[in-house]
Design a protein around this motif. Structure first.
Motif, PDB file in Angstrom:
ATOM      1  N   LEU A 178       0.829  -1.205   0.000  1.00 37.71           N
ATOM      2  CA  LEU A 178       0.000   0.000   0.000  1.00 37.71           C
ATOM      3  C   LEU A 178       0.863   1.254   0.000  1.00 37.71           C
ATOM      4  O   LEU A 178       0.541   2.236  -0.682  1.00 37.71           O
ATOM      5  N   ARG A 179       1.953   1.231   0.750  1.00 38.51           N
ATOM      6  CA  ARG A 179       2.843   2.406   0.776  1.00 38.51           C
ATOM      7  C   ARG A 179       3.472   2.648  -0.592  1.00 38.51           C
ATOM      8  O   ARG A 179       3.690   3.796  -0.987  1.00 38.51           O
ATOM      9  N   GLU A 180       3.767   1.576  -1.323  1.00 43.04           N
ATOM     10  CA  GLU A 180       4.314   1.748  -2.670  1.00 43.04           C
ATOM     11  C   GLU A 180       3.306   2.448  -3.580  1.00 43.04           C
ATOM     12  O   GLU A 180       3.669   3.267  -4.427  1.00 43.04           O
ATOM     13  N   HIS A 181       2.033   2.126  -3.397  1.00 39.27           N
ATOM     14  CA  HIS A 181       0.991   2.770  -4.198  1.00 39.27           C
ATOM     15  C   HIS A 181       0.813   4.241  -3.804  1.00 39.27           C
ATOM     16  O   HIS A 181       0.700   5.110  -4.670  1.00 39.27           O
ATOM     17  N   THR A 182       0.796   4.526  -2.519  1.00 43.72           N
ATOM     18  CA  THR A 182       0.655   5.935  -2.117  1.00 43.72           C
ATOM     19  C   THR A 182       1.870   6.744  -2.547  1.00 43.72           C
ATOM     20  O   THR A 182       1.756   7.932  -2.854  1.00 43.72           O
ATOM     21  N   ALA A 183       3.036   6.104  -2.613  1.00 44.32           N
ATOM     22  CA  ALA A 183       4.251   6.812  -3.029  1.00 44.32           C
ATOM     23  C   ALA A 183       4.150   7.295  -4.472  1.00 44.32           C
ATOM     24  O   ALA A 183       4.801   8.289  -4.846  1.00 44.32           O
ATOM     25  N   ARG A 184       3.336   6.646  -5.294  1.00 47.17           N
ATOM     26  CA  ARG A 184       3.153   7.138  -6.668  1.00 47.17           C
ATOM     27  C   ARG A 184       1.856   7.934  -6.819  1.00 47.17           C
ATOM     28  O   ARG A 184       1.387   8.169  -7.930  1.00 47.17           O
ATOM     29  N   GLY A 185       1.291   8.355  -5.690  1.00 48.52           N
ATOM     30  CA  GLY A 185       0.158   9.272  -5.715  1.00 48.52           C
ATOM     31  C   GLY A 185      -1.209   8.645  -5.603  1.00 48.52           C
ATOM     32  O   GLY A 185      -2.223   9.346  -5.659  1.00 48.52           O
ATOM     33  N   VAL A 186      -1.278   7.328  -5.433  1.00 51.34           N
ATOM     34  CA  VAL A 186      -2.569   6.640  -5.367  1.00 51.34           C
ATOM     35  C   VAL A 186      -3.257   6.927  -4.028  1.00 51.34           C
ATOM     36  O   VAL A 186      -2.654   6.733  -2.966  1.00 51.34           O
ATOM     37  N   PRO A 187      -4.513   7.391  -4.039  1.00 54.78           N
ATOM     38  CA  PRO A 187      -5.264   7.530  -2.788  1.00 54.78           C
ATOM     39  C   PRO A 187      -5.771   6.165  -2.332  1.00 54.78           C
ATOM     40  O   PRO A 187      -6.275   5.378  -3.146  1.00 54.78           O
ATOM     41  N   VAL A 188      -5.638   5.892  -1.048  1.00 57.79           N
ATOM     42  CA  VAL A 188      -6.047   4.602  -0.490  1.00 57.79           C
ATOM     43  C   VAL A 188      -7.048   4.829   0.640  1.00 57.79           C
ATOM     44  O   VAL A 188      -6.775   5.590   1.571  1.00 57.79           O
ATOM     45  N   LEU A 189      -8.200   4.189   0.529  1.00 59.21           N
ATOM     46  CA  LEU A 189      -9.197   4.192   1.596  1.00 59.21           C
ATOM     47  C   LEU A 189      -9.425   2.755   2.014  1.00 59.21           C
ATOM     48  O   LEU A 189      -9.759   1.909   1.189  1.00 59.21           O
ATOM     49  N   PHE A 190      -9.195   2.456   3.292  1.00 60.36           N
ATOM     50  CA  PHE A 190      -9.479   1.096   3.755  1.00 60.36           C
ATOM     51  C   PHE A 190     -10.157   1.135   5.118  1.00 60.36           C
ATOM     52  O   PHE A 190      -9.905   2.010   5.935  1.00 60.36           O
ATOM     53  N   SER A 191     -11.047   0.176   5.312  1.00 63.45           N
ATOM     54  CA  SER A 191     -11.718   0.049   6.601  1.00 63.45           C
ATOM     55  C   SER A 191     -11.013  -1.018   7.423  1.00 63.45           C
ATOM     56  O   SER A 191     -10.419  -1.950   6.884  1.00 63.45           O
ATOM     57  N   SER A 192     -11.092  -0.872   8.727  1.00 68.85           N
ATOM     58  CA  SER A 192     -10.485  -1.864   9.607  1.00 68.85           C
ATOM     59  C   SER A 192     -11.012  -1.680  11.027  1.00 68.85           C
ATOM     60  O   SER A 192     -11.310  -0.570  11.455  1.00 68.85           O
ATOM     61  N   HIS A 193     -11.122  -2.818  11.736  1.00 67.54           N
ATOM     62  CA  HIS A 193     -11.439  -2.774  13.158  1.00 67.54           C
ATOM     63  C   HIS A 193     -10.165  -2.765  14.006  1.00 67.54           C
ATOM     64  O   HIS A 193     -10.230  -2.647  15.224  1.00 67.54           O
ATOM     65  N   GLN A 194      -8.999  -2.905  13.347  1.00 66.06           N
ATOM     66  CA  GLN A 194      -7.730  -2.953  14.059  1.00 66.06           C
ATOM     67  C   GLN A 194      -7.204  -1.528  14.229  1.00 66.06           C
ATOM     68  O   GLN A 194      -6.444  -1.022  13.405  1.00 66.06           O
ATOM     69  N   LEU A 195      -7.602  -0.881  15.319  1.00 65.64           N
ATOM     70  CA  LEU A 195      -7.297   0.533  15.493  1.00 65.64           C
ATOM     71  C   LEU A 195      -5.800   0.807  15.605  1.00 65.64           C
ATOM     72  O   LEU A 195      -5.324   1.848  15.147  1.00 65.64           O
ATOM     73  N   ASP A 196      -5.048  -0.109  16.204  1.00 71.00           N
ATOM     74  CA  ASP A 196      -3.610   0.102  16.305  1.00 71.00           C
ATOM     75  C   ASP A 196      -2.955   0.095  14.933  1.00 71.00           C
ATOM     76  O   ASP A 196      -2.028   0.866  14.659  1.00 71.00           O
ATOM     77  N   LEU A 197      -3.463  -0.740  14.033  1.00 75.28           N
ATOM     78  CA  LEU A 197      -2.947  -0.800  12.677  1.00 75.28           C
ATOM     79  C   LEU A 197      -3.303   0.469  11.903  1.00 75.28           C
ATOM     80  O   LEU A 197      -2.461   1.050  11.206  1.00 75.28           O
ATOM     81  N   VAL A 198      -4.535   0.919  12.039  1.00 71.76           N
ATOM     82  CA  VAL A 198      -4.961   2.164  11.399  1.00 71.76           C
ATOM     83  C   VAL A 198      -4.096   3.325  11.883  1.00 71.76           C
ATOM     84  O   VAL A 198      -3.650   4.166  11.092  1.00 71.76           O
ATOM     85  N   ASP A 199      -3.848   3.362  13.169  1.00 68.52           N
ATOM     86  CA  ASP A 199      -3.041   4.422  13.767  1.00 68.52           C
ATOM     87  C   ASP A 199      -1.636   4.427  13.186  1.00 68.52           C
ATOM     88  O   ASP A 199      -1.054   5.479  12.900  1.00 68.52           O
ATOM     89  N   ARG A 200      -1.088   3.241  12.978  1.00 68.59           N
ATOM     90  CA  ARG A 200       0.290   3.120  12.488  1.00 68.59           C
ATOM     91  C   ARG A 200       0.418   3.474  11.013  1.00 68.59           C
ATOM     92  O   ARG A 200       1.417   4.058  10.594  1.00 68.59           O
ATOM     93  N   LEU A 201      -0.594   3.149  10.218  1.00 69.02           N
ATOM     94  CA  LEU A 201      -0.469   3.267   8.771  1.00 69.02           C
ATOM     95  C   LEU A 201      -1.028   4.554   8.172  1.00 69.02           C
ATOM     96  O   LEU A 201      -0.548   5.013   7.140  1.00 69.02           O
ATOM     97  N   CYS A 202      -2.055   5.110   8.789  1.00 64.85           N
ATOM     98  CA  CYS A 202      -2.866   6.109   8.086  1.00 64.85           C
ATOM     99  C   CYS A 202      -2.409   7.545   8.295  1.00 64.85           C
ATOM    100  O   CYS A 202      -2.000   7.934   9.386  1.00 64.85           O
ATOM    101  N   ASP A 203      -2.531   8.320   7.211  1.00 61.89           N
ATOM    102  CA  ASP A 203      -2.305   9.764   7.283  1.00 61.89           C
ATOM    103  C   ASP A 203      -3.540  10.469   7.821  1.00 61.89           C
ATOM    104  O   ASP A 203      -3.443  11.480   8.516  1.00 61.89           O
TER     105      ASP A 203
END
Length: 305
Positions: A178-203
């Motif tokens: 996913l980071r490789e995709h955002t690095a080339r400008g791709v917008p990423v929207l994902f849902s998750s119940h794993q709040l620690d993971l969301v916290d770590r990954l999301c802008d």
């Protein structure tokens, strides 16, 4: 050739089922090159919103913008979409199925095969390429579904619970992709119940409850900016923190104290921390003076209460 990324903007998006409003005038933007986490309990409206963005479900009110204009079916076909209900054929081989799905998205058979094999290698599934999907574990089936979403070099990614069922190694591999995709400008929207993971990954985060946006912004913004509470561990008893003007001692237990910096001024907070450190050193030493970062789960509970 990669599809051209665009910002996705949701304006007043609403979906009603009879008298029930599942999504109620939702607004948010997924910027190019950013990862946005969609957070909410079961029935919050996340999946319904994603389906409306993808055109799977009709919109009652509002609109979805692709850059500066309303999104079209042609635009939606360039988006890598991972739905809530996984749509794999259990008896078909992994490789054959992904090549077929790639061709449906407009890839040639050769291009689809090349893209699929690259992704299966990245997801540690290359050796299972000729196995039927039903022979895979649920976690590996999830990886196949992820490959199906990524194989077209998408202009955007809309992923409903992409990390569900993945082991820690697979989570890391997926996060890297996913980071490789955002690095080339791709917008990423994902849902998750794993709040620690969301916290770590999301802008950015969008928190939904009852079909409405209850909070949005960066993790730091949702936490209220700079942390005000700090933990002090002194060499000796820390009761002296109660005597520092402008400082609130939330709890003192021997050499450990939880202190609160009530001022809205950054300069004042820094001054108070400097005073605490200087006084602690004068009184025998300080082993720790660190900010207390509230977990995202605490922020979530506050905004959805």
């Amino acid at each position: 050739m990669a599809n051209t990324p665009h910002t996705i903007t949701v304006e007043g998006l609403t979906r009603r089922f009879g008298d029930f409003t599942a999504v109620d005038h939702v607004d948010f933007t997924v910027e190019q090159g950013s990862m946005t986490g969609f957070v909410g309990g079961n029935g919050a409206g996340k999946t319904t919103t994603m389906r409306m963005i993808m055109g799977v479900l009709s919109i009652t009110e509002g609109q979805v913008l692709w850059g500066e204009r309303p999104i079209t079916v042609a635009d939606q076909r360039t988006i890598g979409y991972m739905p809530e209900e996984r749509g794999l054929y259990p008896k078909q081989k992994v490789l054959d199925q992904l090549i077929y799905l790639g061709q449906l998205k407009g890839l040639t058979r050769t291009a689809a095969r090349e893209s699929v094999m690259t992704l299966l290698e990245r997801l540690n599934l290359a050796e299972r390429a000729n196995d039927p999907v039903e022979a895979l574990s649920l976690g590996n089936q999830q990886r196949v579904q992820i490959a199906a979403a990524l194989m077209i070099e998408p202009s955007a990614l809309i992923l409903d619970e992409p990390f569900s069922g993945l082991d820690p190694e697979a989570v890391d591999s997926m996060a890297d992709l996913l980071r490789e995709h955002t690095a080339r400008g791709v917008p990423v929207l994902f849902s998750s119940h794993q709040l620690d993971l969301v916290d770590r990954l999301c802008d950015q985060l969008v928190i939904l409850a009852g079909g409405r946006v209850r909070g949005s912004g960066s993790p730091a913004e949702l936490r209220g900016g700079a942390p005000r509470r700090h933990r002090l561990v002194a060499v000796r008893d820390a009761g002296w923190v109660r005597d520092i003007p402008g400082l609130a001692a939330v709890d003192v237990d021997g050499p450990t104290a939880i202190i609160d910096l009530p001022s809205d001024s950054r300069e004042e907070r820094h001054r108070l921390l400097g005073e605490v450190l200087a006084e602690g050193l004068r009184r025998g030493g300080v082993e720790e003076l660190s900010p207390i970062i509230p977990p995202l789960s605490e922020v979530y509970r506050e905004v959805t209460a």
